[in-house]
Design a protein around this motif. Sequence first.
Motif, short mmCIF file in Angstrom:
data_model
loop_
_atom_site.label_atom_id
_atom_site.label_comp_id
_atom_site.label_asym_id
_atom_site.label_seq_id
_atom_site.Cartn_x
_atom_site.Cartn_y
_atom_site.Cartn_z
N SER A 1 0.84 -1.19 0.00
CA SER A 1 0.00 0.00 0.00
C SER A 1 0.87 1.23 0.00
N ARG A 2 0.39 2.24 -0.68
CA ARG A 2 1.11 3.49 -0.76
C ARG A 2 0.13 4.63 -0.55
N GLY A 3 0.63 5.74 -0.10
CA GLY A 3 -0.28 6.86 0.15
C GLY A 3 -0.70 6.86 1.61
N PHE A 4 -1.94 7.23 1.86
CA PHE A 4 -2.44 7.27 3.24
C PHE A 4 -2.89 5.86 3.62
N VAL A 5 -1.95 5.06 4.15
CA VAL A 5 -2.31 3.73 4.57
C VAL A 5 -3.29 3.82 5.75
N ASP A 6 -3.05 4.76 6.62
CA ASP A 6 -3.98 5.01 7.74
C ASP A 6 -4.81 6.25 7.44
N ASP A 7 -6.00 6.26 8.05
CA ASP A 7 -6.87 7.42 7.86
C ASP A 7 -6.30 8.65 8.55
N PHE A 8 -6.72 9.73 8.06
CA PHE A 8 -6.33 11.05 8.54
C PHE A 8 -7.43 11.47 9.53
N ILE A 9 -7.19 11.53 10.81
CA ILE A 9 -8.24 11.78 11.80
C ILE A 9 -8.31 13.28 12.11
N CYS A 10 -9.48 13.85 11.92
CA CYS A 10 -9.68 15.28 12.17
C CYS A 10 -10.90 15.49 13.07
N PRO A 11 -10.70 15.78 14.33
CA PRO A 11 -11.85 16.06 15.20
C PRO A 11 -12.45 17.44 14.92
N GLU A 12 -13.73 17.54 15.08
CA GLU A 12 -14.42 18.82 14.90
C GLU A 12 -15.45 18.97 16.03
N ILE A 13 -15.32 20.02 16.80
CA ILE A 13 -16.23 20.26 17.92
C ILE A 13 -16.89 21.62 17.71
N ALA A 14 -18.20 21.64 17.79
CA ALA A 14 -18.92 22.90 17.55
C ALA A 14 -20.05 23.05 18.56
N VAL A 15 -20.28 24.26 18.98
CA VAL A 15 -21.47 24.59 19.75
C VAL A 15 -22.20 25.68 18.99
N TYR A 16 -23.47 25.79 19.20
CA TYR A 16 -24.20 26.82 18.47
C TYR A 16 -25.37 27.33 19.30
N ALA A 17 -25.84 28.51 18.97
CA ALA A 17 -27.04 29.07 19.60
C ALA A 17 -27.68 30.03 18.62
N ASP A 18 -28.99 29.93 18.50
CA ASP A 18 -29.77 30.86 17.68
C ASP A 18 -30.83 31.49 18.57
N TRP A 19 -30.90 32.80 18.57
CA TRP A 19 -31.89 33.51 19.37
C TRP A 19 -32.91 34.14 18.41
N HIS A 20 -34.15 33.68 18.51
CA HIS A 20 -35.23 34.20 17.66
C HIS A 20 -36.05 35.19 18.48
N LYS A 21 -36.13 36.40 18.01
CA LYS A 21 -36.86 37.44 18.74
C LYS A 21 -37.85 38.11 17.81
N LYS A 22 -39.11 38.04 18.21
CA LYS A 22 -40.14 38.76 17.47
C LYS A 22 -40.28 40.13 18.12
N ILE A 23 -39.79 41.13 17.44
CA ILE A 23 -39.76 42.47 18.04
C ILE A 23 -41.17 43.03 18.14
N ASN A 24 -41.93 42.94 17.09
CA ASN A 24 -43.33 43.32 17.08
C ASN A 24 -44.00 42.59 15.93
N ASP A 25 -45.19 43.00 15.60
CA ASP A 25 -45.90 42.29 14.53
C ASP A 25 -45.26 42.46 13.17
N HIS A 26 -44.33 43.38 13.05
CA HIS A 26 -43.75 43.67 11.74
C HIS A 26 -42.26 43.34 11.66
N GLN A 27 -41.67 43.05 12.77
CA GLN A 27 -40.23 42.86 12.74
C GLN A 27 -39.82 41.61 13.51
N LYS A 28 -38.89 40.92 12.94
CA LYS A 28 -38.38 39.72 13.58
C LYS A 28 -36.86 39.70 13.42
N LEU A 29 -36.17 39.24 14.44
CA LEU A 29 -34.72 39.23 14.44
C LEU A 29 -34.23 37.85 14.87
#
Lengths: 284, 873
Positions: free
Chosen positions: B527-555
């Motif tokens: 075998s030649r090349g990447f005989v073993d896999d290339f391990i790449c961890p990825e850690i993510a956190v997220y937050a979405d804040w939905h705010k209805k300001i009034n009947d006409h606006q949303k953020l």
Amino acid sequence: MKKYILPLLLSIVFISCQRGRKVKDLPAKPGYLVINSVINNREPMYVFVTTSSSPGDTTYLFDTTVAVSVYENGAFKATLPFDKSSGGYFYNVIPTGGTHYKIGVRKPGSKTDDSWTKTTLPKPVLLTNVSFVDSAIFQNGEWISEIKFRMTDGPDQDKYRLLFYGYQSGNYIPFVVTPIDHVLTNNSTERDLTAMVFSDNLLAGNSHEFIVRFPSGNIIKSGPPRFIIEMTNISKEYDEYVSSLGSYQRQARNPFSNPVSIYTNVYNGLGIFAGYTIKYDTIP
Amino acid sequence: MNMKKAPPKWRSFYRGLVGIRTPNLLIRSQVLYPVELLNHFIKQGCKYMGISGLSKNEIREDFWCYFCFLKMRKLVLAKKVIGLLLACMTSMSVYAQKFHVQGRIADAKWGRPIAGALVLCEKYKVFEFADESGNFNLLLPFDSIKLTVSAAGFVTTTEAIWLPKNLTFDINLKPSLLNKTQLPIATFVSVGFGKKYPHTIGYTIKEVEKLPVLFQPDYLKYMQTEPGVQKGVDGGSMPLVRGGNNDQNLYLMDGVPLYNPYHSIVYFSVFNKNVVQKMTLHKGGFQSKYGGRLSSVLEVTTQQGNIKQISGSGSLALGTADINIDGPLGKKVTFMVAARRSYIDLLLKPFMNDTGNGGTIRYVLSDLNANVAINADAKNRIVISAYSGKDAFYVGEGEYQPGPSATLKLKSRRDDIGWKNRVVQVNWEHKMSPQTTANFRAYYTGYDFVQSRTVSVGPATTKQKDSVNKLSLFSGIKDFAALADFESTKNSKEKIYFGVSVVAHAINPGRRNNKITALGQVKMDTSRGFVDDFICPEIAVYADWHKKINDHQKLVIGVRPTLFISEGKQFFYADPHLFFEYITPKKISTTFTVDVMHQPLQLISLNDQGMPYEAWVPATQTFKPQQCIQVAASAAKDVWKKYTASGSVFYKDFQNLAMLAPGAYTAQVFTDWSDRLAKGIGRAYGLEFQLRKNEGITTGYLSYTLLWSERKYTDANLQQGFGLWEDVSAWFPTRFGRRHDLSIVMQNKITRKGMLCFIYTISSGEYTNVPNAAYRMPMSSTILNNWTGQTVYSQSNRNNYRLPLYHRMDMSWVVDRKSQIWKGTTMGISLYNMFSSFNATGVNVSTNPNGQKNINYSRLWPIIPSIYYTFRF
């Protein structure tokens, strides 16, 4: 009868795909100067000059009307004469390693060079501590011989090519060896039947001892074993050119590939001006 | 006194006064009358007000007591005053309260959850989309409420409720069959205050098969008729979104990424029409939940089993057949299994010859989807799902006939090329409280590409094979992930989505494996090349804040910080998102979005059209995660009663792009892959417009996209050397960046059961590469190459030539029928490119034997008829 059915089916489906429609407005730009010269430290320099044509045209004539000038380390050396036998402009000087060369090509009527290109021929590598041990080990039922040598990586080097010749029946013939050290085994990017091409990634400018092995029986011993080690120091331009040429050749056979451009270092033109330096060492 | 036995006349009186029918969704004992009525009666006169002496709880239980005339007469004035105060206090406290209305939306016929169904309260301008399990959760005040529940393919239902406390109930929608007032392909999934978000396209799926097809229905192809989504290679499924590349689309099947969602190179998507329930493409305004891609997020929700009975469907299309079965497994468990396979190989098998002189060609595509849903209780639901899909193509050369020579001879040769996707997921939905729901998931997804050549050698005089040599090229990627997503409703105007994901990417950009099996000798495996896999961890956190300001606006404000580790180097980046919506007094829904996205993985592709000579590679020390900043604004409005007009403008800025270098070639990708890339930047900008007719016998839409999409090399090493010198660092267009793209989709209900559909597309031609100049190689042979004297072509920059105008008309005629055998059938006949327009896909330069130059356009698809048949049982 059966074997005709599949081609027939495929033909029915794709028949109209073969129907061509003439192209009228290709963005062709013919008329570029094409300068080609690959130099080394064992032959005099030839410079071939042609003019590019439109895609599909097959007529390429050597341009005999241009003026080709050679500069060494920034100094003008000569205007080259045209050599009818080779079709190129001939410079009767064997290039030397470490020298900076420039070629300028001037069309008739021009006061300055219309196209130019430059390169530096690599310095030859120095091989030291060269040794040969006949039948050094016994492995898998046969005796294995071993060659060792040491080499120092140059600061501006990128690629090397290594080839071994064995003396047989009055001639030196290339033969296959098995690399043992990690530089050759892990960093060899290309390999034809006998030669190994490796990068200097793992050398990093340091000195390194190379070890290769081969079955002792592969060398017909009509006397003491005699070998030649050929180590070629390849310039970066030439390496780029050759690798892009390989890619070009592969993509030309693959209808799904995007086209690959061949490396060029010619300003306001096309072609390649690059070189390599060959160093031989013998055993004994 | 039992107040629930109040005279019916008072109920009638009361209902007539309020003008709302008695709710049919609620249990009677839960009914309370809204506080407005109380205030109304207070204003009308205290003489009608009475205090029954009921406790506060009793008042909450049934407000009838306040209006029981007989009871009021018996009360003393003091009690009236005390009662009045008590009532006011109670009503005020109740009025200030918010209640959760939650439940599950399902198909009335089969009981399957309807993902993406819209639950809308017009009065309070609150809406919610049902999740993958059909669940919704609204926070509404104490009031009489009208809820409108709609989903494409189903009859819209309006239900009135009176809201006394947190409510949980199910809503069942009846399927609509070719309702003349409903657009069969439905429409925007996202609705903002009753308007549309042009940056989101949704299909809820079942009726899409009415549209013209190329061999078989494919939803990704239909998406290419929407604004901002352009086609790749002619007839292909690949959607290119707002000037982005193919690998910049995040394809999610039930939330799990798919790294190559195509069959047959790119001509079909892996999404089986019998499995997909909903498909939503986000072009911008991304949720922070999703990351890792620059241009779009395509969410595909698969169908789950029905709870009522075993049912299924099957279909036979040109080239493929599929079948799916679903149903209950007990009272709380449902299942669904679907399979699709091509059958061309079976038809051609009698004509192939594996053993004698002659060759064999075989191609198989297959998909298998399965899921089991366990509805443990009202708060817990577990879904286990799996997907497996593969393509396998081989060309074999059979054994040669025995000959007289005893020398070794080639006995057989076989070339294989194939790729496959594998997905397994366990999903646990848990309602932690009325305000908070959680979704815990763990999944595995993998994509492998393998190309191999197997050669066997043996004596010519016998069938014996002395040695077999197999050379394989492999690349692939595997993800192991654990995720937790939470949704918390703070009040009717605020909602928070947050979560965490941990993913381990195991990447193998390229490995070459050579196996030699020699008779009587030791097997060799190198075998030649990447005989073993290339391990790449990825850690993510997220937050979405939905705010209805009034009947006409949303953020909406969100952020997704991510840590990605590759080659020991840590990349930390954050993807912020901003979404703002404003409804003008003229009821034009306008939005403004800003999205920053990063992409730590990318696809090295031989070309830009999605061939499988591809390898996923991670960001490295040289090539940082790619970045895209997108700014967009849009507007949408209902016009002329039955039409909706929408438009968008956008600008995208790409940084840290890793592009294939001009002199590079990637049919094989090994450890030197980073040498084949070059740094670059990009930009894409333009506008989109759509006019959609949603009702009537004829429905459809007109879409237009104006786009500039360009890339540029910024790698200092490439400022010279490739192609013609002066053009290397210039901006060049992306291959499929069509400047103008207009599509018209029209559906006509000709008869009660038949429908005639058209798709017309006209757009600028795609870009291709045409050589500018031809020249000869050096004449002398040198080391490393002996390709001397050959003619080669050079071009100024990539994608330097635009092909002629592309236009195509497709047509389909689809009939629904009932059958004695099946519960229903659908027969469709399609013509793809019905006028056989010559849509060029490339330029061929050649020279014939007479030395004459030929430069022609070539194309892929002439007129292609297709037929398919679907049956349901």
